[in-house]
Design an enzyme around this catalytic site. Structure first.
Site, PDB file in Angstrom:
ATOM      1  CD  GLU A  32      84.894  28.375 -26.311  1.00  0.00           C
ATOM      2  OE1 GLU A  32      86.015  28.301 -25.794  1.00  0.00           O
ATOM      3  OE2 GLU A  32      84.713  28.562 -27.526  1.00  0.00           O
ATOM      4  CD  GLU A  57      83.065  32.022 -29.801  1.00  0.00           C
ATOM      5  OE1 GLU A  57      84.201  31.668 -30.165  1.00  0.00           O
ATOM      6  OE2 GLU A  57      82.807  32.456 -28.677  1.00  0.00           O
TER       7      GLU A  57
END
Ligand SMILES: *[C@@H]1O[C@H](CO)[C@@H](O)[C@H](O)[C@H]1NC(C)=O
Ligand SMILES: *[C@@H]1O[C@H](CO)[C@@H](O)[C@H](O)[C@H]1NC(C)=O
Ligand SMILES: *[C@@H]1O[C@H](CO)[C@@H](O)[C@H](O)[C@H]1NC(C)=O
Ligand SMILES: *[C@@H]1O[C@H](CO)[C@@H](O)[C@H](O)[C@H]1NC(C)=O
Ligand SMILES: *[C@@H]1O[C@H](CO)[C@@H](O)[C@H](O)[C@H]1NC(C)=O
Ligand SMILES: *[C@H]1O[C@@H](CO)[C@H](O)[C@@H](O)[C@@H]1NC(C)=O
Length: 675
Positions: free
Chosen positions: A182, A253
């Site tokens: 991320e 995710e």
């Protein structure tokens, strides 16, 4: 391989068992990952090895497999593997190779997220604290010292995997790896250096030649050939798609719930909602890989969590903290996986079309030349049932639901129709704290400044002072009270998470922050002082280091300012006075929470102990639980000594906030509870 042969092989591989995994490169095209040259529809679940124990692993993996998963995804946790620079630990719960081999033995694949920055509600986002002391270092940017250490660790892990022949390209089972994590969230803060770092990280990873693709999650500009992937609740709506037409849509995710922070209720995501999001991602975004974050969250043992995160991790996932199946989540998703796999051929090989079936209703259809067909009928109306017509038949779609039609005609699954029974988990209180004859106790020392060896004329940064070896740092000083003003107040401002204040050995007050107030906490309490010498003792507590954000190496915490205010709001600033320090608690030093430590301590019957605020408690007549042993729900209630903090020593009914009963973990993190 001729296309027909590939199709047949795909169908065979979707059988319940994957006995062997042939060696061969893993690659990808615009539709999916290609394993042994074949497109695959993959369901994956995150299970993090250090959040459970080796004897739980086989059972967790078996339950994941039975639930229809074919991939287990895990991060690699740098700071537990290299706690001291150059000294590695891959033992016990940290035995990464054993974990991966266990997955291999059960015939599943692995998606290995090396990071090595991982965030993951893990202390310091997985970075070792020694990294802070590397001269000139700036984390996660185009910075030579950081890149050097990152490359060393990533290379070490890749070499370990290669030595054990664990990459699919070597006949093993790792089909995917991740570098960074991320990064897009912080990239701006580093300006052009951020972008250079992304390019460097991608090429460094690719140069390690694993024979399987690399991905970067939440990184829209992931450089070729690294795949950009989606993280989030609703990738079926939010994902802007792969950044090249030859890259597949991967969802790394899919949040099955949300991590729980101190003082808040658990986040409940329904089975229907998860199934809807997954089906939508497959239908609308060409999704061919979905990972549940988490499939089993487990336990944040010891001091492993980041700021304000509690010890139970994603307890609401399909497998709960203890590895028990949560119904109907587990079974509902299992049915979804079966329905999707049944239709893998048209999904992976078919041509995509869509048609509108109404204002908020649509059909997404995948059909091959040979006639195999699957349709996803979506009703995006969150409330109303819709009756839609599709290919000459009428289908009832509940509000916010998706029906999967095998052969474009038979309803194989509807995301809102849950057939599994609702499970219930009950807990029983085995011992009440009010039965004080059932408890032994020992008080924690409140240090005075006379005894300490560490003296400084300033307030030290807590993280540097403790080196993150303990959550606790005592700051003590003396205050010379000469005024006759009766209304004195103690004012403490801190960047730590909890402060317990004592004046002349007496408890004054406590303050704690919360996940969302991430920043200063302020304690302001009336105090009563003696003439001249007064001991001010402040226990500052950090329940985990931050796990995210740019410039983590620059963060400081601990007390920032200490003042004594008088009735006119004038103050004496003690911040630059003479401060003495004690790192950690006496009970930690004597390891009172271990079997050996507990034996050596001078326990007293809890009733006979004065009602002081900082007390260690141990229940009488129960066995100590043992760290690292297989746990059942029952075993959690076996007591180790816990540090109790009496919220209100004057009250007759004792109420304490305690650390996790089994481990001295993030003490005071859990919501105050009555034992
Ligand atoms: C903290 O750890 C670092 C690296 O391991 C070491 O260099 C430093 O001296 C330690 N500091 C203290 C206060 O122990
Ligand atoms: C991931 O799963 C959650 C449920 O756990 C779901 O709400 C969410 O939409 C999924 N993520 C995506 C990207 O769809
Ligand atoms: C899905 O793939 C098809 C080709 O197979 C393509 O036409 C379509 O644009 C893709 N959809 C998305 C959202 O990427
Ligand atoms: C159908 O697909 C096209 C792209 O292929 C997209 O632009 C359009 O929004 C889709 N329509 C529906 C109803 O999803
Ligand atoms: C406290 O302050 C008084 C008045 O300034 C001084 O006489 C005394 O020595 C001080 N006591 C200590 C312990 O510093
Ligand atoms: C200083 O503290 C205040 C507040 O507790 C007391 O009221 C004073 O009596 C005390 N001063 C002295 C000289 O003892």
């Amino acid at each position: 391989m001729p296309k027909e042969a590939a199709v047949i092989a795909v169908i065979l591989l979707f059988g319940a068992f994957l006995v062997t995994v042939e060696g061969g490169e893993v690659s990808y095209d615009g539709r999916s990952l290609l394993i042994d040259g074949m497109r695959r529809m993959l369901f994956s679940g995150s299970i993090h090895y250090p959040r459970s124990t080796p004897d739980m692993w086989p059972d967790l993996i078996a339950k994941a497999k039975l639930g229809g998963l074919n991939v287990i995804q895990t991060y690699v946790f740098w700071n537990i593997h290299e706690p001291i620079q150059g000294q590695y630990n891959f033992e016990g719960n940290y035995d990464l190779v054993r974990f991966i081999k266990e997955i291999r033995d059960q015939g599943l694949y692995v998606s290995l997220r090396i990071g090595p920055f991982i965030e993951s509600e893990w202390n310091y986002g997985g970075l070792p604290t020694w990294l802070r002391y590397v001269p000139g270092i700036v984390f996660r940017t185009d910075n030579e010292p950081f890149k050097l250490h990152m490359e060393r660790f990533v290379t070490k892990i890749v070499e370990m995997m290669k030595n054990e022949k664990l990459y699919a390209s070597q006949g093993g089972l790792i089909i995917l790896s991740q570098v960074e994590n991320e990064y897009q969230n912080v990239e701006q803060a580093f300006h052009e250096k951020g972008h250079n770092y992304v390019k460097w990280a991608a090429s460094m990873a690719v140069s390690l030649q694993t024979g399987v693709p690399w991905m970067m999650c939440k990184q829209d500009d992931a450089p070729d050939p690294v795949i950009n992937t989606c993280n989030g609740m609703n990738c079926g709506q939010t994902f802007t798609g792969p950044n090249s037409p030859n890259k597949p849509s991967l969802w790394t995710e899919n949040w099955t719930s949300f991590y729980q922070v101190y003082g808040q209720e658990p986040y409940l995501r329904t089975a229907e909602d998860i199934a809807y999001a997954v089906a939508l991602f497959i239908a609308k975004k060409n999704g061919s890989f979905v990972n549940y974050y988490m499939y089993h969250g487990g336990t944040n043992f010891g001091r492993s969590t980041s700021s304000y995160i509690i010890t139970a991790y994603y307890d609401q996932a399909p497998l709960d903290e203890y590895g028990l199946i949560w119904q109907p989540k587990w079974a509902h998703l299992k049915e979804l996986h079966a329905a999707v796999k049944l239709n893998a051929e048209p999904l992976l090989m078919g041509k995509y079309t869509n048609v509108s079936l109404g204002n908020l209703q649509e059909a997404h259809v995948f059909q091959t030349d040979t006639g195999s067909c699957v349709a996803f009928l979506v009703n995006a109306d969150s409330i109303h049932v819709a009756s839609v017509q599709f290919r000459n038949a009428v289908y009832e779609l509940p509000g916010r639901s998706i029906s999967i039609l095998s052969g474009c005609s038979t309803v194989a699954f509807n995301t809102a129709k849950v057939s599994a029974q609702y499970g219930r988990r009950t807990s029983t209180v085995v011992k009440y704290f009010s039965q004080s004859n059932k408890w032994k106790a020992i008080t924690e020392n409140i240090p005075s400044s006379d005894l300490s060896l560490m003296v400084q004329h300033k307030l030290l940064d807590q993280m540097t002072t403790t080196n993150d070896t303990t959550d606790y740092l005592w700051y003590t000083t003396k205050y010379n009270n000469t005024s006759e003003d009766e209304k004195k107040q103690l004012f403490v401002s801190s960047l730590s998470h909890v402060i317990h204040a004592f004046v002349n050995n007496e408890y004054i007050g406590t303050i704690h922050g919360s996940y969302n107030t991430n920043g200063h906490i302020v304690l302001k309490n009336s105090i009563s002082l003696k003439n001249q010498q007064n001991d001010i003792s402040l226990l500052s507590v950090m329940v985990g280091l931050p796990d995210s954000g740019a410039y983590l190496e620059h963060r400081v915490d601990g007390l920032r300012s200490v003042r004594i205010l008088n009735s006119n709001n004038e103050f004496d600033d003690l911040s630059k006075g003479r401060w003495t320090y004690q790192v950690g608690l006496s009970g930690e030093k004597s390891k009172i929470f271990t079997e050996e430590g507990a034996k050596l301590a001078d326990w007293e019957i809890a009733e006979s102990i004065p009602r002081q605020p900082l007390v260690w408690y141990m229940s009488i007549g129960t066995q100590l639980g043992e760290h690292g042993k297989r746990r059942s729900v029952d075993q959690w209630t076996k007591h180790r000594p816990v540090l109790g903090f009496l919220q209100n020593p004057e009250r007759s009914a004792i109420s304490v906030s305690v650390s996790h009963p089994t481990f001295l973990s993030k003490t005071l993190r859990e919501s105050p509870c009555s034992l």
